[in-house]
Design a protein around this motif. Structure first.
Motif, PDB file in Angstrom:
ATOM      1  N   ALA A 110      52.424  60.528  -6.646  1.00 37.42           N
ATOM      2  CA  ALA A 110      52.406  60.417  -7.894  1.00 37.42           C
ATOM      3  C   ALA A 110      52.783  61.648  -8.864  1.00 37.42           C
ATOM      4  O   ALA A 110      53.111  60.487  -9.751  1.00 37.42           O
ATOM      5  N   GLN A 111      52.020  62.602  -8.825  1.00 36.46           N
ATOM      6  CA  GLN A 111      52.580  63.252  -9.656  1.00 36.46           C
ATOM      7  C   GLN A 111      53.691  63.764 -10.088  1.00 36.46           C
ATOM      8  O   GLN A 111      54.272  63.872 -11.448  1.00 36.46           O
ATOM      9  N   VAL A 112      54.129  63.617  -8.771  1.00 31.15           N
ATOM     10  CA  VAL A 112      55.797  64.406  -8.553  1.00 31.15           C
ATOM     11  C   VAL A 112      56.609  63.073  -9.575  1.00 31.15           C
ATOM     12  O   VAL A 112      57.918  63.292 -10.184  1.00 31.15           O
ATOM     13  N   ALA A 117      59.204  60.763 -14.150  1.00 32.82           N
ATOM     14  CA  ALA A 117      60.477  59.615 -14.962  1.00 32.82           C
ATOM     15  C   ALA A 117      59.568  60.133 -16.485  1.00 32.82           C
ATOM     16  O   ALA A 117      60.710  59.666 -17.744  1.00 32.82           O
ATOM     17  N   ALA A 118      58.772  61.145 -16.089  1.00 32.51           N
ATOM     18  CA  ALA A 118      58.510  61.678 -17.997  1.00 32.51           C
ATOM     19  C   ALA A 118      60.003  62.787 -18.284  1.00 32.51           C
ATOM     20  O   ALA A 118      60.185  62.716 -19.476  1.00 32.51           O
ATOM     21  N   TYR A 119      60.166  63.803 -17.683  1.00 29.66           N
ATOM     22  CA  TYR A 119      60.975  64.214 -17.375  1.00 29.66           C
ATOM     23  C   TYR A 119      62.891  63.319 -18.042  1.00 29.66           C
ATOM     24  O   TYR A 119      63.779  63.350 -19.619  1.00 29.66           O
ATOM     25  N   SER A 120      63.003  62.601 -16.917  1.00 28.53           N
ATOM     26  CA  SER A 120      64.110  61.598 -17.696  1.00 28.53           C
ATOM     27  C   SER A 120      63.833  60.295 -18.398  1.00 28.53           C
ATOM     28  O   SER A 120      65.422  60.546 -19.081  1.00 28.53           O
ATOM     29  N   LEU A 121      62.971  60.323 -18.946  1.00 28.32           N
ATOM     30  CA  LEU A 121      61.983  59.486 -20.447  1.00 28.32           C
ATOM     31  C   LEU A 121      62.171  60.207 -20.844  1.00 28.32           C
ATOM     32  O   LEU A 121      61.128  59.701 -22.377  1.00 28.32           O
ATOM     33  N   GLN A 122      62.227  61.912 -21.471  1.00 32.20           N
ATOM     34  CA  GLN A 122      61.550  62.314 -22.490  1.00 32.20           C
ATOM     35  C   GLN A 122      62.136  62.058 -24.302  1.00 32.20           C
ATOM     36  O   GLN A 122      61.282  62.268 -25.151  1.00 32.20           O
ATOM     37  N   ASP A 123      63.365  61.669 -23.758  1.00 32.63           N
ATOM     38  CA  ASP A 123      63.305  61.058 -25.308  1.00 32.63           C
ATOM     39  C   ASP A 123      62.692  60.105 -26.478  1.00 32.63           C
ATOM     40  O   ASP A 123      62.719  59.138 -27.019  1.00 32.63           O
ATOM     41  N   ALA A 247      50.496  75.202 -10.623  1.00 32.04           N
ATOM     42  CA  ALA A 247      48.870  75.490  -9.738  1.00 32.04           C
ATOM     43  C   ALA A 247      47.939  74.421  -9.130  1.00 32.04           C
ATOM     44  O   ALA A 247      48.375  74.619  -8.123  1.00 32.04           O
ATOM     45  N   LEU A 248      47.928  73.630  -9.780  1.00 29.67           N
ATOM     46  CA  LEU A 248      47.306  72.613  -9.536  1.00 29.67           C
ATOM     47  C   LEU A 248      48.419  71.524  -8.406  1.00 29.67           C
ATOM     48  O   LEU A 248      47.679  71.310  -6.890  1.00 29.67           O
ATOM     49  N   LEU A 249      49.542  71.803  -8.396  1.00 25.54           N
ATOM     50  CA  LEU A 249      50.157  70.514  -7.146  1.00 25.54           C
ATOM     51  C   LEU A 249      50.311  71.154  -6.491  1.00 25.54           C
ATOM     52  O   LEU A 249      49.922  71.335  -5.166  1.00 25.54           O
ATOM     53  N   GLY A 250      50.400  73.332  -6.833  1.00 31.12           N
ATOM     54  CA  GLY A 250      50.448  73.905  -5.422  1.00 31.12           C
ATOM     55  C   GLY A 250      49.264  73.962  -4.919  1.00 31.12           C
ATOM     56  O   GLY A 250      49.255  73.657  -3.421  1.00 31.12           O
ATOM     57  N   VAL A 251      47.842  74.258  -5.539  1.00 31.17           N
ATOM     58  CA  VAL A 251      46.405  73.860  -4.582  1.00 31.17           C
ATOM     59  C   VAL A 251      46.974  72.721  -3.689  1.00 31.17           C
ATOM     60  O   VAL A 251      46.419  72.633  -2.371  1.00 31.17           O
ATOM     61  N   GLN A 252      47.093  71.432  -4.594  1.00 31.52           N
ATOM     62  CA  GLN A 252      47.429  70.250  -3.356  1.00 31.52           C
ATOM     63  C   GLN A 252      48.264  70.005  -1.912  1.00 31.52           C
ATOM     64  O   GLN A 252      47.588  69.566  -1.661  1.00 31.52           O
ATOM     65  N   ILE A 253      49.413  70.961  -2.426  1.00 30.24           N
ATOM     66  CA  ILE A 253      50.380  70.778  -1.567  1.00 30.24           C
ATOM     67  C   ILE A 253      49.828  71.815  -0.648  1.00 30.24           C
ATOM     68  O   ILE A 253      49.401  71.879   0.493  1.00 30.24           O
ATOM     69  N   LEU A 254      49.190  73.247  -0.999  1.00 26.91           N
ATOM     70  CA  LEU A 254      49.289  73.729  -0.082  1.00 26.91           C
ATOM     71  C   LEU A 254      47.307  73.196   0.446  1.00 26.91           C
ATOM     72  O   LEU A 254      47.246  73.320   2.207  1.00 26.91           O
TER      73      LEU A 254
END
Length: 279
Positions: A110-112, A117-123, A247-254
């Protein structure tokens, strides 16, 4: 007294490797970290409910639609998930580990997706924020939640309105043609010093602010809009935001990676017919 662990179907003690202990401890620490995060989110939700007096007798009937309940729900959910992960890792319970790993996997995905979505709809982000801010300003007096959110944004970012302080003219009560005392004014959360003598909240400090020229108004209220304030805050803290996010995403993946050996270890012992018995 020492606790002995034996297993049904065998006389041998279940082997515990150093690597397994390290994995369990690492998973426990990462879950403890997210438990603290969950408590922080839960505290924010409860703080919002208490600040808005949502538990008052005249408002308790509408508490079910309070947006602060989202923070309460997210905080409780995160704490329960982390508790499940801690118990599952320490007891090597394959059922709890499967549930926890599935939940973490969904959160990571969900975070990814949100980031993509935020990057593609940044405008479109700024127009959406402007529309939301203007809607909150129009409904400022009629919606307690909108008022609370708007006041918190204006006070913390030291801003007024969406683009500038004159945006408040679109509000029915702050419009210069309105008959009330609030006409041509702005909310107290726009004021530079809304507290008289540092203790008493002066709700009338923004009265007539829209009639002042900018040179005079700048000593009373914040002139800049909150959209600019949000942009400046992001620009000033973009490195910190990036580091925290990664860091948060990395901790979740780890956490997922750490959990795989424990998950398979638990499944191996279940399928081999060795069930732990605490004695």
């Amino acid at each position: 007294t020492a606790t002995a662990v034996t297993y049904q179907g065998t006389e041998n003690t279940r082997p515990t490797s150093v690597r397994s202990c390290l994995l369990k401890n690492a998973l426990f620490i990462s879950n403890l970290f997210f438990t603290v995060m969950g408590l922080v989110v839960l505290g924010m939700g409860l703080w919002g409910l208490i600040t808005k007096e949502s538990f008052a007798q005249e408002r308790i009937g509408h508490i079910g639609t309070d947006p602060m309940l989202v923070f309460v729900f997210l905080g409780l959910t995160l704490c329960l998930l982390c508790l499940m992960g801690c118990v599952g890792s320490l007891r090597e319970n394959s059922c709890l580990l499967r549930l926890f790993s599935g939940a973490v996997l969904i959160l990571v995905a969900a975070q990814v997706l949100v980031a993509i979505a935020a990057y593609s709809l940044q405008d479109q982000i700024v127009p959406v924020l402007r529309s939301g801010m203007l809607t909150a300003m129009v409904r400022y007096q009629d919606d307690l939640d909108m008022r609370f959110i708007t006041d918190e944004i204006q006070m913390n970012l030291q801003c007024c309105g969406a683009d500038n302080y004159r945006d408040w003219e679109m509000n029915l009560y702050y419009n210069c043609s309105a008959p009330g005392v609030q006409a041509c004014g702005v909310p107290a959360s726009c004021c530079i010093d809304p507290l008289e003598n540092g203790t008493v909240w002066n709700s009338q400090c923004g009265v007539g602010a829209q009639q002042l020229v900018e040179f005079s108004a700048q000593s009373v209220i914040y002139l800049g809009g909150c959209l600019g304030g949000i942009a400046r805050w992001i620009e000033q803290n973009k490195q910190l935001i990036g580091i925290v996010g990664i860091a948060l995403l990395g901790v979740q993946i780890l956490t997922l990676i750490e959990m795989v050996p424990l998950l398979f270890t638990g499944l191996l012992w279940v399928f081999s017919g060795l069930y732990p018995i605490i004695m």
